[in-house]
Scaffold this motif. Structure first.
Motif, PDB file in Angstrom:
ATOM      1  N   TYR A   1       9.802  14.166   6.101  1.00 32.26           N
ATOM      2  CA  TYR A   1       9.564  13.914   7.521  1.00 32.26           C
ATOM      3  C   TYR A   1       9.156  12.457   7.672  1.00 32.26           C
ATOM      4  CZ  TYR A   1       7.848  14.898  12.285  1.00 32.26           C
ATOM      5  OH  TYR A   1       7.650  14.918  13.647  1.00 32.26           O
ATOM      6  N   GLY A   2       9.888  11.702   8.498  1.00 34.23           N
ATOM      7  CA  GLY A   2       9.523  10.304   8.605  1.00 34.23           C
ATOM      8  C   GLY A   2      10.190   9.558   9.747  1.00 34.23           C
ATOM      9  N   GLN A   3       9.637   8.406  10.040  1.00 35.89           N
ATOM     10  CA  GLN A   3      10.144   7.503  11.071  1.00 35.89           C
ATOM     11  C   GLN A   3       9.737   6.080  10.675  1.00 35.89           C
ATOM     12  OE1 GLN A   3       8.356   7.884  15.001  1.00 35.89           O
ATOM     13  NE2 GLN A   3      10.311   7.379  15.971  1.00 35.89           N
ATOM     14  N   ALA A   4      10.706   5.296  10.263  1.00 39.70           N
ATOM     15  CA  ALA A   4      10.410   3.922   9.837  1.00 39.70           C
ATOM     16  C   ALA A   4       9.940   3.098  11.024  1.00 39.70           C
ATOM     17  CB  ALA A   4      11.653   3.291   9.222  1.00 39.70           C
ATOM     18  N   ALA A   5       9.125   2.086  10.743  1.00 40.39           N
ATOM     19  CA  ALA A   5       8.617   1.250  11.825  1.00 40.39           C
ATOM     20  C   ALA A   5       8.205  -0.117  11.290  1.00 40.39           C
ATOM     21  CB  ALA A   5       7.416   1.916  12.505  1.00 40.39           C
ATOM     22  N   ILE A   6       8.266  -1.090  12.186  1.00 37.47           N
ATOM     23  CA  ILE A   6       7.692  -2.406  11.954  1.00 37.47           C
ATOM     24  C   ILE A   6       6.581  -2.558  12.981  1.00 37.47           C
ATOM     25  CG2 ILE A   6       8.110  -4.888  11.884  1.00 37.47           C
ATOM     26  CD1 ILE A   6      11.079  -4.174  11.310  1.00 37.47           C
ATOM     27  N   LEU A   7       5.349  -2.660  12.501  1.00 36.84           N
ATOM     28  CA  LEU A   7       4.169  -2.623  13.356  1.00 36.84           C
ATOM     29  C   LEU A   7       3.519  -3.999  13.418  1.00 36.84           C
ATOM     30  CD1 LEU A   7       2.688   0.691  11.925  1.00 36.84           C
ATOM     31  CD2 LEU A   7       4.200   0.429  13.906  1.00 36.84           C
TER      32      LEU A   7
ATOM     33  N   ALA B   1       0.866  -1.174   0.000  1.00 30.26           N
ATOM     34  CA  ALA B   1       0.000   0.000   0.000  1.00 30.26           C
ATOM     35  C   ALA B   1       0.905   1.227   0.000  1.00 30.26           C
ATOM     36  CB  ALA B   1      -0.921   0.007   1.216  1.00 30.26           C
ATOM     37  N   ILE B   2       0.931   1.948  -1.100  1.00 29.52           N
ATOM     38  CA  ILE B   2       1.873   3.047  -1.274  1.00 29.52           C
ATOM     39  C   ILE B   2       1.326   4.314  -0.630  1.00 29.52           C
ATOM     40  CG2 ILE B   2       3.131   4.429  -2.954  1.00 29.52           C
ATOM     41  CD1 ILE B   2       2.785   2.033  -4.929  1.00 29.52           C
ATOM     42  N   CYS B   3       1.904   4.692   0.488  1.00 30.14           N
ATOM     43  CA  CYS B   3       1.624   5.957   1.175  1.00 30.14           C
ATOM     44  C   CYS B   3       0.118   6.208   1.322  1.00 30.14           C
ATOM     45  CB  CYS B   3       2.334   7.094   0.442  1.00 30.14           C
ATOM     46  SG  CYS B   3       2.572   8.588   1.454  1.00 30.14           S
ATOM     47  N   TYR B   4      -0.455   7.093   0.531  1.00 34.36           N
ATOM     48  CA  TYR B   4      -1.874   7.458   0.645  1.00 34.36           C
ATOM     49  C   TYR B   4      -2.796   6.245   0.544  1.00 34.36           C
ATOM     50  CZ  TYR B   4      -6.021  10.437  -0.361  1.00 34.36           C
ATOM     51  OH  TYR B   4      -7.235  11.070  -0.344  1.00 34.36           O
ATOM     52  N   ASP B   5      -2.367   5.208  -0.179  1.00 33.42           N
ATOM     53  CA  ASP B   5      -3.213   4.020  -0.334  1.00 33.42           C
ATOM     54  C   ASP B   5      -3.530   3.352   0.999  1.00 33.42           C
ATOM     55  OD1 ASP B   5      -3.535   4.204  -3.072  1.00 33.42           O
ATOM     56  OD2 ASP B   5      -1.894   2.827  -3.546  1.00 33.42           O
ATOM     57  N   VAL B   6      -2.641   3.489   1.988  1.00 39.24           N
ATOM     58  CA  VAL B   6      -2.892   2.833   3.270  1.00 39.24           C
ATOM     59  C   VAL B   6      -4.035   3.503   4.026  1.00 39.24           C
ATOM     60  CG1 VAL B   6      -1.373   4.122   4.862  1.00 39.24           C
ATOM     61  CG2 VAL B   6      -1.631   1.642   5.118  1.00 39.24           C
ATOM     62  N   GLU B   7      -4.463   4.673   3.566  1.00 42.06           N
ATOM     63  CA  GLU B   7      -5.565   5.382   4.198  1.00 42.06           C
ATOM     64  C   GLU B   7      -6.932   4.886   3.698  1.00 42.06           C
ATOM     65  OE1 GLU B   7      -4.959   9.658   4.330  1.00 42.06           O
ATOM     66  OE2 GLU B   7      -2.779   9.377   4.272  1.00 42.06           O
TER      67      GLU B   7
ATOM     68  N   ASP C   1       6.134  15.252   3.746  1.00 44.22           N
ATOM     69  CA  ASP C   1       7.010  16.399   3.967  1.00 44.22           C
ATOM     70  C   ASP C   1       6.831  17.039   5.338  1.00 44.22           C
ATOM     71  OD1 ASP C   1       4.507  17.467   3.535  1.00 44.22           O
ATOM     72  OD2 ASP C   1       5.182  19.063   2.191  1.00 44.22           O
ATOM     73  N   ASP C   2       5.801  16.644   6.094  1.00 39.34           N
ATOM     74  CA  ASP C   2       5.613  17.259   7.403  1.00 39.34           C
ATOM     75  C   ASP C   2       5.005  16.252   8.378  1.00 39.34           C
ATOM     76  OD1 ASP C   2       2.924  17.091   6.716  1.00 39.34           O
ATOM     77  OD2 ASP C   2       2.632  19.248   6.501  1.00 39.34           O
ATOM     78  N   ARG C   3       4.899  16.655   9.634  1.00 40.54           N
ATOM     79  CA  ARG C   3       4.426  15.765  10.683  1.00 40.54           C
ATOM     80  C   ARG C   3       2.993  15.290  10.433  1.00 40.54           C
ATOM     81  NH1 ARG C   3       5.156  14.321  16.065  1.00 40.54           N
ATOM     82  NH2 ARG C   3       3.272  14.299  17.346  1.00 40.54           N
ATOM     83  N   LYS C   4       2.130  16.205  10.001  1.00 40.94           N
ATOM     84  CA  LYS C   4       0.724  15.841   9.786  1.00 40.94           C
ATOM     85  C   LYS C   4       0.612  14.746   8.731  1.00 40.94           C
ATOM     86  CE  LYS C   4      -1.277  20.322  11.075  1.00 40.94           C
ATOM     87  NZ  LYS C   4       0.011  20.957  11.443  1.00 40.94           N
ATOM     88  N   GLY C   5       1.310  14.916   7.625  1.00 40.44           N
ATOM     89  CA  GLY C   5       1.254  13.920   6.570  1.00 40.44           C
ATOM     90  C   GLY C   5       1.826  12.591   7.022  1.00 40.44           C
ATOM     91  N   PHE C   6       2.954  12.642   7.725  1.00 41.55           N
ATOM     92  CA  PHE C   6       3.554  11.412   8.227  1.00 41.55           C
ATOM     93  C   PHE C   6       2.603  10.680   9.167  1.00 41.55           C
ATOM     94  CE2 PHE C   6       5.599   9.650  12.044  1.00 41.55           C
ATOM     95  CZ  PHE C   6       6.120   8.492  11.487  1.00 41.55           C
ATOM     96  N   LEU C   7       1.980  11.417  10.085  1.00 45.80           N
ATOM     97  CA  LEU C   7       1.101  10.766  11.063  1.00 45.80           C
ATOM     98  C   LEU C   7      -0.156  10.197  10.429  1.00 45.80           C
ATOM     99  CD1 LEU C   7       1.482  13.094  14.175  1.00 45.80           C
ATOM    100  CD2 LEU C   7       2.429  10.806  13.823  1.00 45.80           C
ATOM    101  N   ARG C   8      -0.635  10.818   9.359  1.00 46.89           N
ATOM    102  CA  ARG C   8      -1.780  10.214   8.657  1.00 46.89           C
ATOM    103  C   ARG C   8      -1.419   8.806   8.187  1.00 46.89           C
ATOM    104  NH1 ARG C   8      -2.560  15.487   6.426  1.00 46.89           N
ATOM    105  NH2 ARG C   8      -1.412  14.913   4.546  1.00 46.89           N
ATOM    106  N   VAL C   9      -0.234   8.688   7.606  1.00 45.52           N
ATOM    107  CA  VAL C   9       0.194   7.378   7.114  1.00 45.52           C
ATOM    108  C   VAL C   9       0.462   6.433   8.273  1.00 45.52           C
ATOM    109  CG1 VAL C   9       1.975   6.160   5.802  1.00 45.52           C
ATOM    110  CG2 VAL C   9       1.136   8.370   4.994  1.00 45.52           C
ATOM    111  N   ARG C  10       1.182   6.903   9.292  1.00 45.84           N
ATOM    112  CA  ARG C  10       1.561   6.036  10.414  1.00 45.84           C
ATOM    113  C   ARG C  10       0.335   5.535  11.186  1.00 45.84           C
ATOM    114  NH1 ARG C  10       6.152   5.257  13.683  1.00 45.84           N
ATOM    115  NH2 ARG C  10       5.549   3.898  15.412  1.00 45.84           N
TER     116      ARG C  10
END
Length: 300
Positions: free
Chosen positions: A231-237, A160-166, A189-198
């Motif tokens: 803006y990002g933070q990789a994770a394994i969830l 799921a590429i970025c926006y697709d995960v929403e 590019d910013d915290r809001k966008g990153f957190l939407r995906v995360r």
């Protein structure tokens, strides 16, 4: 029901630092350095970010309109595919090779495609299915129209590429087809966008009882429109249940720094949780389909 053929696997999410490059070879060296580290930790799977290939913008005149630059990066696709195929073979890895702008023969549209390589060098493509506003309105990128589930020797995987995960329906469909892993390459590019995906990625783990490997870009491409900040933070969830990580986070990177996040996944735990978990949201979603079909709007 499909059953994974391997119990425990080690996986990696690149928190990939985009920086200007002077040659394609310099880009290739940075990518290979990441692959080499991951292989050294005996990982079976590496996920790279969406649009990490936009480093290649800096090989062109960055004063050009961004829509034109995106199409110039698409011109590097064949060389990029050859690079990633060789790295997958050389290091014996499955690689979700982030995304690169791509144009089909005889079609003047540009797409945002994730290439998925096996250790044999075989590959297939998952295109991005939903465009963000900047992709659609400024970059003039078009959506693909097909969701795929990929068969590997450790189980089934979807991308799921970025926006697709929403869009939860996509991941639910993949889970019903036996996907135990979801790769989420992203570029924000910013915290809001990153957190939407995360946050959405984390929700997908709970709804579908699967693992998510989230790989974002970090770093900067100075003076390049729409790519100046990352803006990002990789994770394994993981799902939120007893066999898994306490907070549903198996591993995560240091925010906005170059990093590689590595974790070990128990694939059998996914199968067991879908049958014996504290709750069974994937199985119980069959009832949800019935409820949606019979949805009523009630005036009061």
């Amino acid at each position: 029901m499909h059953r994974s053929r391997s119990g425990r696997i080690r996986v990696a999410a690149a928190q990939y630092f985009v920086r200007p490059v002077r040659t394609f070879e310099q880009f290739a060296e940075q990518v290979e350095a990441v692959v080499e580290v991951v292989a050294g930790y005996r990982c079976r799977l590496l996920v790279l970010p969406e649009y990490f290939t936009m480093q290649l913008l800096t090989l062109h005149d960055i004063r050009l309109p961004i829509a034109e630059l995106v199409r110039q990066v698409a011109g590097h696709r064949d060389r990029f595919v050859e690079l990633m195929r060789d790295l997958a073979r050389q290091y014996g890895l499955y690689i979700v090779a982030g995304t690169i702008p791509a144009m089909d023969d005889g079609d003047d549209r540009v797409f945002n495609d994730a290439y998925f390589f096996s250790p044999s060098g075989d590959f297939d493509v998952q295109g991005k299915l939903h465009m963000t506003r900047f992709e659609r309105e400024e970059w003039h990128v078009s959506p693909r129209n097909r969701l795929k589930v990929f068969e590997t020797d450790f189980g089934r995987l979807a991308i799921a590429i970025c926006y697709d995960v929403e869009f939860p329906e996509l991941v639910r469909a993949a889970a019903h087809e036996g996907a135990h892993l979801l790769a989420v390459p992203s570029n924000t590019d910013d915290r809001k966008g990153f957190l939407r995906v995360r946050y959405c990625a984390h929700a997908r783990t709970i709804e579908n009882q699967l693992y998510v490997i989230h790989s974002p870009t970090v770093g900067t491409l100075p003076r390049v429109a729409d790519m100046t900040l990352n803006y990002g933070q990789a994770a394994i969830l993981t799902p939120s249940d007893y066999p898994f990580a306490r907070d549903g986070i198996l591993a995560e990177g240091v925010l906005n720094q170059e990093d590689i996040v590595i974790g070990e996944l128990d694939m059998h735990a996914i199968e067991e949780s879908r049958t014996f978990g504290t709750v069974l949201p994937l199985n119980d979603s069959h009832h949800t389909r019935e409820l949606i079909r019979d949805l009523d709007v009630v005036p009061l």
